[in-house]
Design a protein around this motif. Structure first.
Motif, short mmCIF file in Angstrom:
data_model
loop_
_atom_site.label_atom_id
_atom_site.label_comp_id
_atom_site.label_asym_id
_atom_site.label_seq_id
_atom_site.Cartn_x
_atom_site.Cartn_y
_atom_site.Cartn_z
N LEU A 5 -61.98 -33.83 47.08
CA LEU A 5 -61.42 -32.53 46.71
C LEU A 5 -60.10 -32.73 45.95
O LEU A 5 -59.87 -32.09 44.92
N SER A 6 -59.26 -33.60 46.45
CA SER A 6 -57.97 -33.86 45.78
C SER A 6 -58.18 -34.35 44.36
O SER A 6 -57.48 -33.93 43.43
N LEU A 7 -59.15 -35.25 44.17
CA LEU A 7 -59.45 -35.74 42.82
C LEU A 7 -59.95 -34.61 41.93
O LEU A 7 -59.58 -34.51 40.76
N HIS A 8 -60.79 -33.75 42.49
CA HIS A 8 -61.33 -32.63 41.72
C HIS A 8 -60.21 -31.67 41.31
O HIS A 8 -60.19 -31.17 40.18
N LEU A 9 -59.28 -31.44 42.22
CA LEU A 9 -58.19 -30.50 41.94
C LEU A 9 -57.25 -30.99 40.85
O LEU A 9 -56.56 -30.19 40.21
N ILE A 10 -57.24 -32.29 40.60
CA ILE A 10 -56.40 -32.84 39.55
C ILE A 10 -56.79 -32.28 38.18
O ILE A 10 -55.94 -31.95 37.37
N TYR A 11 -58.10 -32.14 37.95
CA TYR A 11 -58.56 -31.72 36.63
C TYR A 11 -59.15 -30.31 36.57
O TYR A 11 -59.46 -29.81 35.49
N CYS A 12 -59.27 -29.61 37.67
CA CYS A 12 -59.91 -28.29 37.66
C CYS A 12 -58.91 -27.19 38.03
O CYS A 12 -58.56 -27.02 39.20
N ARG A 13 -58.48 -26.45 37.05
CA ARG A 13 -57.49 -25.39 37.25
C ARG A 13 -58.05 -24.27 38.13
O ARG A 13 -57.35 -23.74 39.00
N ALA A 14 -59.30 -23.89 37.93
CA ALA A 14 -59.90 -22.79 38.70
C ALA A 14 -59.94 -23.13 40.19
O ALA A 14 -59.63 -22.29 41.04
N CYS A 15 -60.31 -24.36 40.51
CA CYS A 15 -60.38 -24.77 41.92
C CYS A 15 -58.99 -24.93 42.53
O CYS A 15 -58.80 -24.68 43.72
N ARG A 16 -58.01 -25.32 41.71
CA ARG A 16 -56.63 -25.37 42.21
C ARG A 16 -56.18 -23.97 42.60
O ARG A 16 -55.55 -23.78 43.64
N LYS A 17 -56.52 -22.99 41.78
CA LYS A 17 -56.16 -21.61 42.08
C LYS A 17 -56.87 -21.14 43.35
O LYS A 17 -56.27 -20.51 44.22
N TYR A 18 -58.16 -21.46 43.47
CA TYR A 18 -58.93 -21.10 44.66
C TYR A 18 -58.29 -21.73 45.90
O TYR A 18 -58.12 -21.07 46.92
N SER A 19 -57.94 -23.00 45.80
CA SER A 19 -57.34 -23.71 46.91
C SER A 19 -55.98 -23.11 47.29
O SER A 19 -55.67 -22.94 48.48
N LYS A 20 -55.19 -22.75 46.29
CA LYS A 20 -53.89 -22.14 46.55
C LYS A 20 -54.06 -20.78 47.24
O LYS A 20 -53.36 -20.47 48.20
N ASN A 21 -55.01 -19.98 46.75
CA ASN A 21 -55.28 -18.69 47.37
C ASN A 21 -55.77 -18.86 48.80
O ASN A 21 -55.41 -18.07 49.69
N ASN A 22 -56.59 -19.87 49.04
CA ASN A 22 -57.09 -20.15 50.38
C ASN A 22 -55.93 -20.51 51.32
O ASN A 22 -55.88 -20.04 52.46
N ALA A 23 -55.01 -21.34 50.84
CA ALA A 23 -53.86 -21.73 51.65
C ALA A 23 -52.98 -20.53 51.95
O ALA A 23 -52.49 -20.37 53.08
N THR A 24 -52.80 -19.66 50.96
CA THR A 24 -52.00 -18.45 51.16
C THR A 24 -52.65 -17.54 52.19
O THR A 24 -51.97 -16.99 53.07
N LEU A 25 -53.96 -17.39 52.11
CA LEU A 25 -54.69 -16.57 53.08
C LEU A 25 -54.54 -17.12 54.49
O LEU A 25 -54.25 -16.38 55.43
N THR A 26 -54.71 -18.42 54.64
CA THR A 26 -54.59 -19.06 55.95
C THR A 26 -53.19 -18.85 56.52
O THR A 26 -53.02 -18.51 57.69
N GLU A 27 -52.19 -19.04 55.69
CA GLU A 27 -50.80 -18.88 56.12
C GLU A 27 -50.51 -17.43 56.51
O GLU A 27 -49.87 -17.17 57.54
N THR A 28 -51.01 -16.49 55.73
CA THR A 28 -50.79 -15.07 56.01
C THR A 28 -51.43 -14.67 57.33
O THR A 28 -50.82 -13.96 58.14
N ILE A 29 -52.64 -15.13 57.56
CA ILE A 29 -53.34 -14.80 58.81
C ILE A 29 -52.63 -15.44 59.99
O ILE A 29 -52.48 -14.82 61.04
N ALA A 30 -52.16 -16.66 59.82
CA ALA A 30 -51.46 -17.35 60.91
C ALA A 30 -50.16 -16.62 61.27
O ALA A 30 -49.78 -16.56 62.44
N LYS A 31 -49.47 -16.07 60.29
CA LYS A 31 -48.21 -15.37 60.52
C LYS A 31 -48.39 -13.95 61.03
O LYS A 31 -47.47 -13.37 61.57
N SER A 32 -49.58 -13.41 60.83
CA SER A 32 -49.80 -12.00 61.20
C SER A 32 -49.78 -11.83 62.72
O SER A 32 -49.98 -12.77 63.48
N GLU A 33 -49.50 -10.64 63.10
CA GLU A 33 -49.47 -10.33 64.52
C GLU A 33 -50.63 -9.39 64.85
O GLU A 33 -50.45 -8.38 65.53
N ILE A 34 -51.79 -9.74 64.36
CA ILE A 34 -52.98 -8.93 64.57
C ILE A 34 -53.43 -9.05 66.02
O ILE A 34 -53.52 -10.14 66.57
#
Length: 86
Positions: free
Chosen positions: A33-62
């Motif tokens: 995955l790390s190798l793929h993210l080096i050359y694929c902008r779309a997947c880097r964006k997907y990965s960044k959004n995924n990390a943001t989602l995970t962080e947001t859910i972890a911080k939420s007080e649901i």
């Protein structure tokens, strides 16, 4: 011929990204995955959004419903569906 695959398609990379989010990916999958993210902008964006989602859910007080409450709601819904379909 090597039994290791060094290049993956975007849909597979996204799947590995999801597995990584839930700490289910193997070390080899993370490396590829790390190798793929080096050359694929779309997947880097997907990965960044995924990390943001995970962080947001972890911080939420649901506060989730208890299982007994969910079961009661499901039972009521099933009953209502049966009544409407008759």
């Amino acid at each position: 011929m090597s039994k290791f695959k060094f290049k993956i398609k975007c849909d597979e990379a996204n799947h590995v990204c999801d597995k990584t989010q839930y700490e289910d990916a193997s070390l080899w999958e993370k490396i590829i995955l790390s190798l793929h993210l080096i050359y694929c902008r779309a997947c880097r964006k997907y990965s960044k959004n995924n990390a943001t989602l995970t962080e947001t859910i972890a911080k939420s007080e649901i506060v989730c419903l208890e299982k007994s409450c969910k079961d009661a709601m499901k039972k009521d819904l099933d009953k209502a569906i049966r009544e409407v379909s008759n």
